[in-house]
Structures are given as structure tokens and as C-alpha cells.
Design a protein around this motif. Structure first.
Motif, PDB file in Angstrom:
ATOM      1  N   MET A 197      -6.994  11.589  -3.846  1.00 23.31           N
ATOM      2  CA  MET A 197      -7.103  10.397  -4.675  1.00 23.31           C
ATOM      3  C   MET A 197      -5.703  10.048  -5.175  1.00 23.31           C
ATOM      4  SD  MET A 197     -10.294  12.119  -6.599  1.00 23.31           S
ATOM      5  CE  MET A 197      -9.734  13.726  -6.030  1.00 23.31           C
ATOM      6  N   THR A 198      -5.378   8.771  -5.235  1.00 20.94           N
ATOM      7  CA  THR A 198      -4.047   8.370  -5.690  1.00 20.94           C
ATOM      8  C   THR A 198      -4.150   7.234  -6.700  1.00 20.94           C
ATOM      9  OG1 THR A 198      -3.766   6.802  -3.881  1.00 20.94           O
ATOM     10  CG2 THR A 198      -2.963   9.037  -3.511  1.00 20.94           C
ATOM     11  N   SER A 199      -3.136   7.158  -7.557  1.00 20.41           N
ATOM     12  CA  SER A 199      -3.059   6.045  -8.497  1.00 20.41           C
ATOM     13  C   SER A 199      -2.677   4.783  -7.730  1.00 20.41           C
ATOM     14  CB  SER A 199      -2.039   6.346  -9.592  1.00 20.41           C
ATOM     15  OG  SER A 199      -0.747   6.496  -9.043  1.00 20.41           O
ATOM     16  N   GLY A 214       0.881   4.619  -6.658  1.00 21.74           N
ATOM     17  CA  GLY A 214       1.346   5.658  -5.748  1.00 21.74           C
ATOM     18  C   GLY A 214       2.223   6.718  -6.395  1.00 21.74           C
ATOM     19  N   ALA A 215       2.331   6.710  -7.717  1.00 23.19           N
ATOM     20  CA  ALA A 215       3.185   7.681  -8.410  1.00 23.19           C
ATOM     21  C   ALA A 215       2.471   8.993  -8.720  1.00 23.19           C
ATOM     22  CB  ALA A 215       3.717   7.076  -9.710  1.00 23.19           C
ATOM     23  N   PHE A 225      -0.532  15.858  -8.595  1.00 19.94           N
ATOM     24  CA  PHE A 225       0.799  15.623  -8.056  1.00 19.94           C
ATOM     25  C   PHE A 225       1.490  14.475  -8.774  1.00 19.94           C
ATOM     26  CE2 PHE A 225      -1.892  17.207  -4.675  1.00 19.94           C
ATOM     27  CZ  PHE A 225      -1.115  18.165  -4.052  1.00 19.94           C
ATOM     28  N   GLU A 226       2.806  14.599  -8.944  1.00 16.56           N
ATOM     29  CA  GLU A 226       3.675  13.475  -9.263  1.00 16.56           C
ATOM     30  C   GLU A 226       4.513  13.234  -8.018  1.00 16.56           C
ATOM     31  OE1 GLU A 226       6.066  13.793 -12.812  1.00 16.56           O
ATOM     32  OE2 GLU A 226       4.385  14.673 -13.915  1.00 16.56           O
ATOM     33  N   LEU A 227       4.674  11.980  -7.661  1.00 10.64           N
ATOM     34  CA  LEU A 227       5.383  11.617  -6.440  1.00 10.64           C
ATOM     35  C   LEU A 227       6.602  10.777  -6.787  1.00 10.64           C
ATOM     36  CD1 LEU A 227       2.184  10.639  -4.444  1.00 10.64           C
ATOM     37  CD2 LEU A 227       3.271  12.874  -4.585  1.00 10.64           C
ATOM     38  N   ARG A 228       7.685  11.028  -6.067  1.00 11.14           N
ATOM     39  CA  ARG A 228       8.930  10.294  -6.302  1.00 11.14           C
ATOM     40  C   ARG A 228       9.675  10.142  -4.981  1.00 11.14           C
ATOM     41  NH1 ARG A 228      11.407  13.744  -9.766  1.00 11.14           N
ATOM     42  NH2 ARG A 228      12.831  14.565  -8.212  1.00 11.14           N
ATOM     43  N   ASP A 229      10.068   8.928  -4.670  1.00 12.63           N
ATOM     44  CA  ASP A 229      10.864   8.645  -3.473  1.00 12.63           C
ATOM     45  C   ASP A 229      10.238   9.217  -2.197  1.00 12.63           C
ATOM     46  OD1 ASP A 229      12.755   7.350  -5.099  1.00 12.63           O
ATOM     47  OD2 ASP A 229      13.805   9.242  -5.479  1.00 12.63           O
ATOM     48  N   MET A 289       0.851  -1.186   0.000  1.00 13.53           N
ATOM     49  CA  MET A 289       0.000   0.000   0.000  1.00 13.53           C
ATOM     50  C   MET A 289       0.892   1.244   0.000  1.00 13.53           C
ATOM     51  SD  MET A 289      -3.375   0.961   1.014  1.00 13.53           S
ATOM     52  CE  MET A 289      -3.986   2.605   1.034  1.00 13.53           C
ATOM     53  N   SER A 290       0.573   2.170  -0.850  1.00 17.93           N
ATOM     54  CA  SER A 290       1.346   3.402  -0.992  1.00 17.93           C
ATOM     55  C   SER A 290       1.070   4.347   0.174  1.00 17.93           C
ATOM     56  CB  SER A 290       0.946   4.066  -2.311  1.00 17.93           C
ATOM     57  OG  SER A 290       1.426   5.374  -2.365  1.00 17.93           O
ATOM     58  N   ASP A 291       2.091   5.134   0.530  1.00 16.44           N
ATOM     59  CA  ASP A 291       1.878   6.163   1.547  1.00 16.44           C
ATOM     60  C   ASP A 291       1.566   7.515   0.888  1.00 16.44           C
ATOM     61  OD1 ASP A 291       4.388   6.737   0.549  1.00 16.44           O
ATOM     62  OD2 ASP A 291       5.305   7.004   2.495  1.00 16.44           O
ATOM     63  N   ALA A 292       1.213   7.485  -0.408  1.00 17.25           N
ATOM     64  CA  ALA A 292       0.881   8.703  -1.142  1.00 17.25           C
ATOM     65  C   ALA A 292      -0.240   9.503  -0.469  1.00 17.25           C
ATOM     66  CB  ALA A 292       0.531   8.374  -2.592  1.00 17.25           C
TER      67      ALA A 292
END
Length: 134
Positions: free
Chosen positions: A68-70, A73-74, A109-113, A1-4
């Protein structure tokens, strides 16, 4: 599960608390910031300058935030309602006289690391101008 979702929620909690350093901590060093109906600013220093201008000109709280997230999580998106007060003239906008406004908005948003690498903000500028000019 993503922490996004928790990252975006932390970012907006810092916004609502007026915690600029907390917001900046959520960003990558090379964050891309797409300003509503404006250009792209790059880097944490540019974002810090944007936050300083916002703090001088506006007092805002975001309510009814939905994140909302993909699945991977990206990417993420948020929808919210801005409750604000226009405190000081912002360049190219109507004069400030402490006008209050309520405005729906959103961001992508774009998320990275584990950090935000891009934030693109959107709201209806014509609606905002009508509220503060009238």
C-alpha cells in the motif's frame, strides 16, 4: 503515478530470491532500519550486517505480500506472511533446531528519490518464540 509500489515489490522479490545486493540497491545510503522490537540501525553497511545475520540464522520466504502506498509516493506499507526455518541460534532467542514457523508481519517505509529511506519491520515476537520453543 508513483513507482513506490514497484520499488517495494522489487525489494521483497530480492528478499525472496536471497539477493542481498538487490535489496541493498533499493536503499538510500543513510537508510534507517527499525528492527522489530529493537533499536534503529542507520546506513547501508548496518543493513548489510543485519542481512548477513539473517542469512546465517533464518531461511525465510514472504508470501501473500500486499503493498500500500500514499498518494504522493513518499510512504508505503506492506503486509505479508513469513514462512521460515530457524537455522542457527540468534542472540537472546531460543536455541535453533531447524524449527519451522509461519508468522504474519508487516513493514512501514519512507521513500526518497526512488529508494527506501526507512524500513520499520513488525511481527509478533511472542508468537514466533512460542512456535520455535514448542
Amino acid at each position: 503515478m508513483s513507482d513506490a509500489p514497484s520499488l517495494i515489490e522489487r525489494y521483497y522479490a530480492a528478499f525472496n530470491a536471497g539477493d542481498r545486493e538487490g535489496m541493498l540497491a533499493c536503499l538510500t545510503d543513510d537508510v534507517a532500519h527499525d528492527v522489530n522490537q529493537g533499536g534503529r540501525e542507520t546506513g547501508r553497511a548496518a543493513f548489510r550486517a543485519f542481512l548477513a545475520r539473517m542469512r546465517r540464522c533464518y531461511r525465510e520466504q514472504l508470501r501473500d505480500v500486499v503493498v500500500m502506498t500514499s498518494a504522493d509516493g513518499a510512504r508505503a506499507a506492506a503486509e505479508y506472511v513469513v514462512h521460515g526455518e530457524y537455522l542457527a541460534d540468534d542472540e537472546g532467542l531460543p536455541p535453533a533446531r531447524g524449527q519451522r514457523y509461519v508468522l504474519p508481519g508487516g513493514a512501514f517505509f519512507e521513500l526518497r528519490d526512488g529508494r527506501i529511506a526507512r524500513v520499520s519491520n513488525y511481527y509478533n515476537l511472542a508468537d514466533w518464540i512460542a512456535q520455535v520453543a514448542g
